[in-house]
Each structure stands twice: as structure tokens, then as C-alpha cells.
Design an enzyme around this catalytic site. Structure first.
Site, short mmCIF file in Angstrom:
data_model
loop_
_atom_site.label_atom_id
_atom_site.label_comp_id
_atom_site.label_asym_id
_atom_site.label_seq_id
_atom_site.Cartn_x
_atom_site.Cartn_y
_atom_site.Cartn_z
N HIS A 112 51.55 -35.17 -20.60
CA HIS A 112 51.04 -36.43 -21.13
C HIS A 112 49.75 -36.28 -21.92
O HIS A 112 49.26 -37.26 -22.48
CB HIS A 112 50.83 -37.46 -20.01
CG HIS A 112 49.61 -37.19 -19.19
ND1 HIS A 112 49.61 -36.31 -18.15
CD2 HIS A 112 48.34 -37.66 -19.29
CE1 HIS A 112 48.41 -36.25 -17.61
NE2 HIS A 112 47.61 -37.06 -18.28
C1 UD1 Z 1 45.03 -41.52 -18.46
C2 UD1 Z 1 43.73 -40.73 -18.36
C3 UD1 Z 1 44.06 -39.26 -18.03
C4 UD1 Z 1 44.99 -39.16 -16.82
C5 UD1 Z 1 46.23 -40.02 -17.07
C6 UD1 Z 1 47.20 -39.97 -15.90
C7 UD1 Z 1 41.83 -41.44 -19.76
C8 UD1 Z 1 41.08 -41.17 -20.99
N1 UD1 Z 1 42.97 -40.75 -19.59
O1 UD1 Z 1 45.73 -41.02 -19.58
O2 UD1 Z 1 42.86 -38.57 -17.77
O3 UD1 Z 1 45.37 -37.81 -16.62
O4 UD1 Z 1 45.81 -41.37 -17.29
O5 UD1 Z 1 48.31 -40.76 -16.11
O6 UD1 Z 1 41.39 -42.26 -18.98
N2 UD1 Z 1 50.73 -46.96 -20.60
C9 UD1 Z 1 51.74 -47.72 -20.08
N3 UD1 Z 1 51.60 -48.20 -18.82
C10 UD1 Z 1 50.50 -47.96 -18.07
C11 UD1 Z 1 49.45 -47.20 -18.64
C12 UD1 Z 1 49.59 -46.69 -19.89
O7 UD1 Z 1 52.76 -47.96 -20.71
O8 UD1 Z 1 50.44 -48.42 -16.94
C13 UD1 Z 1 50.87 -46.43 -21.97
C14 UD1 Z 1 50.18 -47.29 -22.98
O9 UD1 Z 1 51.02 -47.38 -24.07
C15 UD1 Z 1 48.95 -46.50 -23.34
C16 UD1 Z 1 49.38 -45.07 -23.09
O10 UD1 Z 1 50.35 -45.14 -22.02
O11 UD1 Z 1 48.54 -46.73 -24.64
C17 UD1 Z 1 48.26 -44.19 -22.67
O12 UD1 Z 1 47.60 -44.72 -21.51
P1 UD1 Z 1 46.03 -44.44 -21.29
O13 UD1 Z 1 45.57 -45.12 -20.05
O14 UD1 Z 1 45.30 -44.67 -22.54
O15 UD1 Z 1 45.93 -42.89 -21.08
P2 UD1 Z 1 46.86 -41.90 -20.31
O16 UD1 Z 1 47.51 -41.03 -21.30
O17 UD1 Z 1 47.71 -42.58 -19.29
#
Ligand code: UD1
Length: 402
Positions: free
Chosen positions: A237
Site C-alpha cells: 500500500h
Molecule cells: C495510512 C498511513 C500509513 C499506514 C496505512 C495503513 C499516513 C500518512 N499513512 O496510509 O502510514 O501504513 O495507513 O493502512 O498516515 N481509504 C479508504 N478507506 C479508508 C481509508 C482510506 O478507502 O478507511 C482510501 C482513500 O481513498 C484514501 C486512500 O485509501 O485516499 C489512502 O488512505 P490514507 O489514510 O491517506 O493513507 P493510507 O495509504 O491508508
């Protein structure tokens, strides 16, 4: 309020806990009333919260949990609370997704009134996600004591958002709880005073040890048709791997070769599912015959699969640690790690994203001899949460921001 003032007895008295010291604790503990506010936001935070909450409950610490809502999908959040036996959070800030600036700013704005109203003695932030730095920053500006669990880890790769979150949180937190001696060294090299650092071990391992037996009893492998089958487990991821076509395609090239040898189970993170579609890679992924893409798993189901896997391929931080604790070979699909102890003492091999290198490392792991854990890193003993509580009780300094 000096939290330790009325403490009757404590098993640990300072930061210089020697390896293994936690295993024989039996001294009755009576705490001065301590009000602790926990911040969590994203999936890797939840297994770090659960053991501290449980240890705090045992000794009557008053605790409040604030979920920022950075992760909001049931598969990335709610199911973890169920699996880990944590009650629903007291507050959910429901910040959701957004750019880093938007997400961080929203967390700060919504967290400030909550922490002002709640008036905790300590705020505990964990890991390296946006919620970690956002809430630490709010606290330090308000003069509220903040402690960072999993401090001092450094990948030295400032293109990772997590590295920036780690560096900044450690600069401003009052107490820094480190999982390994290298983290102490990193902090001291950055000029952090020794008295703010406590080497307490790895709190993720508290969760792993508590839940492993229950996880192993689940029918996860059976449901996936993997009973008695050698399989690999894959997670991906990191933005540097899944947001960029070149690196994602290099990894897919390796998976195509490895999947000819054994099935690969791939619980797909929402970020990754989205970029597979956006980069037009769905057909290529679907064409890999033995690659099984599934929804993200809960904590226990994932532990069931990881603890029985022949090989784990990942770009996650926590999974590098869990595989070391479990003795399962791990190939890290990144150029660096903030957790070097898993390489020095554990089963982790940093392979990067070069197709040929990943295939070669997988062949070595599968055809043996796979890398064995030399021994468990010090203080990865299931007692870290108790050492954290002891240190919070003992700290009688003022917030560094006052
Ligand atoms: C985040 C953390 C990362 C951790 C990871 C574990 C930061 C900068 N990054 O990354 O350190 O290893 O979580 O999972 O804080 N999304 C969903 N549903 C959710 C959450 C996210 O669909 O419940 C999608 C959204 O489209 C979002 C994308 O995933 O834009 C990325 O989510 P985000 O929280 O920005 O970062 P992660 O890649 O999950």
C-alpha cells in the site's frame, strides 16, 4: 500534577530496563489517578492501542480513546476494534480522506476542542500516521503532555510521509517510547535529551502474543482453501509502490513468476485497489492465476494467515516486525526500512522493487535455507504496555513546551 506522587509501588523504576526484565513482574501496583487520552486514526494504530488500554484498565487508569477517523472503512477500522476487544472510541473526529494538508489540518481543528474539554494528564500518540503528528502538535501548543509510542524509527527516506511524521513527532513529544536500541541512538543523534527517551520494547508484540492462539483457531485458511497448502501472503500500500506505474509493474512481474510456484494471497488495501484501477492494471493482476485478491482482513484473520505462511511479501512496517516475532520469512518490497532490527536479528530481507531481485530472494526463501530469526529483539516480550504505564506514572517533569 506529579503523577507519581502517591504511587505505592512499581515494578519498574526507570528507562534502563534490561532485556527480558518484564517477564517476572508480580509486584502489586497502586496508581495515583491518571487520566490518559489515546489517539488512534489508522489501521496500524489499533494493535498498539489495545494492550495499553488493557493494562491501564487493570490498574484503574482513567482512559479516553479518540479515533480521528483517518481510516473509516469497516475493514480498516471497525473490525479491528472487535478483533482486539476494544470498546468503540469515546470520540470519533470523522476526518476521512483528503490530501495530507487537508487531513492533518482537519484532525488538528477537530482534536483541539476535545483535548481542551477532556484535560488529560497525558496524551498518547502511536506510530507514524498523519493523526500522530497532528494531535502531538495540538498538545504541545496547549502545554499538554504528549508521549509517542514507537518513537525513534527512521528510514532516512524523506519522500515517505511517515518519515516526516516520525521526525516531527519525536522533536515535540515529552516522552519517547522506543521499540529497539537503534531508535534510542537515532533520537540522541538528533539531539533529543536522554531523559525524554524510554526503551520499552515493542507494543505490537504485546498484541501478537495475546491474540496468536485465538487467531490460529480461526478457519481462515480453510475458508480460502489453503489448509495444508504452502502459500505466500502479500500486502502492498505504500504510495511509492502502488501510486506509480513503474514500481507497481516491476512488482507484478515478480508476482507472475512467484505465483507459478505457490499461491499468493493478497488482501488489497483500498488505496491499492483504487490505483490498480486508475493505472489500468486490473487485467494484468487478474491474469495471474494463483494470485488471490481478497478484501483487507481483520487483525485475527491476518494473523492466522501470516503465522502459517511459507513466505510474506510486504511494504508494511508492522508486518516486518510481526514476521520476525513469528519466525516467518519476510521479503520487504522497499529500498529501506525504519525497522533495521528485523533485518539484523529477525527474518526480514530488504529486497526493493527490482523484479529479478524479488524473484531471486523468493527462490532463496522457498528453496531454503530461509533466513531464520537469530533471537527475538530485546523487550519484544509482551510486557511493553506495562512499561509504558510505569514510565508515564514516574514522569514528574513539566511539559517540555512550558
Ligand atoms: C495510512 C498511513 C500509513 C499506514 C496505512 C495503513 C499516513 C500518512 N499513512 O496510509 O502510514 O501504513 O495507513 O493502512 O498516515 N481509504 C479508504 N478507506 C479508508 C481509508 C482510506 O478507502 O478507511 C482510501 C482513500 O481513498 C484514501 C486512500 O485509501 O485516499 C489512502 O488512505 P490514507 O489514510 O491517506 O493513507 P493510507 O495509504 O491508508
Amino acid at each position: 500534577m506529579p503523577c507519581g506522587a502517591a504511587r505505592a509501588s512499581l515494578a519498574y523504576h526507570n528507562s534502563s530496563v534490561s532485556p527480558g526484565a518484564g517477564s517476572s513482574r508480580s509486584v502489586a501496583r497502586i496508581f495515583f489517578p491518571l487520566r490518559l487520552l489515546h489517539v488512534v486514526g489508522a489501521r496500524p494504530n489499533f494493535p498498539k492501542l489495545a494492550p495499553v488500554l488493557r493494562a491501564g484498565r487493570r490498574v484503574g487508569v482513567e482512559q479516553v480513546v479518540v479515533h480521528t477517523g483517518q481510516h473509516y472503512d469497516a475493514l480498516l477500522s471497525g473490525s479491528f476494534f472487535d478483533d482486539l476487544g476494544i470498546a468503540p472510541p469515546d470520540h470519533n473526529l470523522e476526518v476521512g480522506s483528503g490530501s495530507h494538508a487537508v487531513q492533518t489540518a482537519r484532525i488538528m481543528e477537530r482534536f483541539e476542542p476535545v483535548v481542551l474539554r477532556d484535560k488529560p494528564d497525558w496524551v498518547l500518540v502511536v506510530g507514524d500516521v498523519n493523526s500522530t503528528i497532528a494531535c502531538a502538535l495540538v498538545c504541545v501548543k496547549l502545554g499538554i503532555k504528549v508521549a509517542h509510542v514507537e518513537a525513534g524509527l527512521r528510514s532516512r527516506d524523506r519522500t515517505m510521509p511517515e518519515e516526516i511524521n516520525r521526525l516531527l513527532t519525536d522533536q515535540i513529544a515529552d516522552l519517547l517510547f522506543t521499540p529497539s536500541p537503534d531508535a534510542d541512538e537515532n533520537l540522541m543523534a538528533e539531539g533529543i535529551p536522554r531523559e525524554r527517551i524510554r526503551f520499552v520494547g515493542n507494543v505490537m508484540i504485546d498484541s501478537l502474543q495475546k491474540n496468536l492462539a485465538a487467531a490460529r483457531k480461526l478457519p481462515t485458511q480453510e475458508q480460502l482453501g489453503l489448509t495444508g497448502v504452502d502459500y505466500a501472503l502479500l500486502t502492498l500500500h505504500r504510495p511509492s509502490n502502488v501510486d506509480m506505474r513503474e514500481s507497481f509493474e516491476r512488482i507484478l512481474g515478480a508476482l507472475e513468476a512467484i505465483a507459478t510456484k505457490l499461491p499468493i494471497v493478497f488482501p488489497v488495501h483500498p488505496r491499492t485497489r483504487k490505483t490498480i484501477a486508475e493505472l489500468g492494471l486490473s487485467e494484468r493482476v487478474d491474469a495471474i492465476k494463483q494470485l488471490r485478491t481478497i478484501d483487507p482482513l481483520g487483525y485475527l484473520d491476518f494473523l492466522n494467515l501470516s503465522s502459517n505462511a511459507r513466505l510474506v511479501l510486504t511494504d508494511s512496517g508492522g508486518i516486518q516486525e510481526e514476521t520476525t516475532a513469528l519466525g516467518i520469512p519476510c521479503l520487504t518490497l522497499r529500498e529501506n526500512t525504519e525497522r533495521p532490527i528485523t533485518v539484523e536479528m529477525g527474518t526480514n530481507v530488504i529486497v526493493g522493487t527490482d523484479t529479478a531481485k524479488i524473484i531471486a530472494a523468493a527462490n532463496t526463501a522457498l528453496n531454503g535455507p530461509a533466513k531464520k530469526a537469530a533471537r527475538q529483539p530485546p523487550l519484544w516480550d509482551g510486557q511493553t504496555s506495562e512499561r509504558i504505564l510505569d514510565a508515564l506514572e514516574e514522569f514528574d517533569g513539566a511539559p517540555s513546551s512550558r
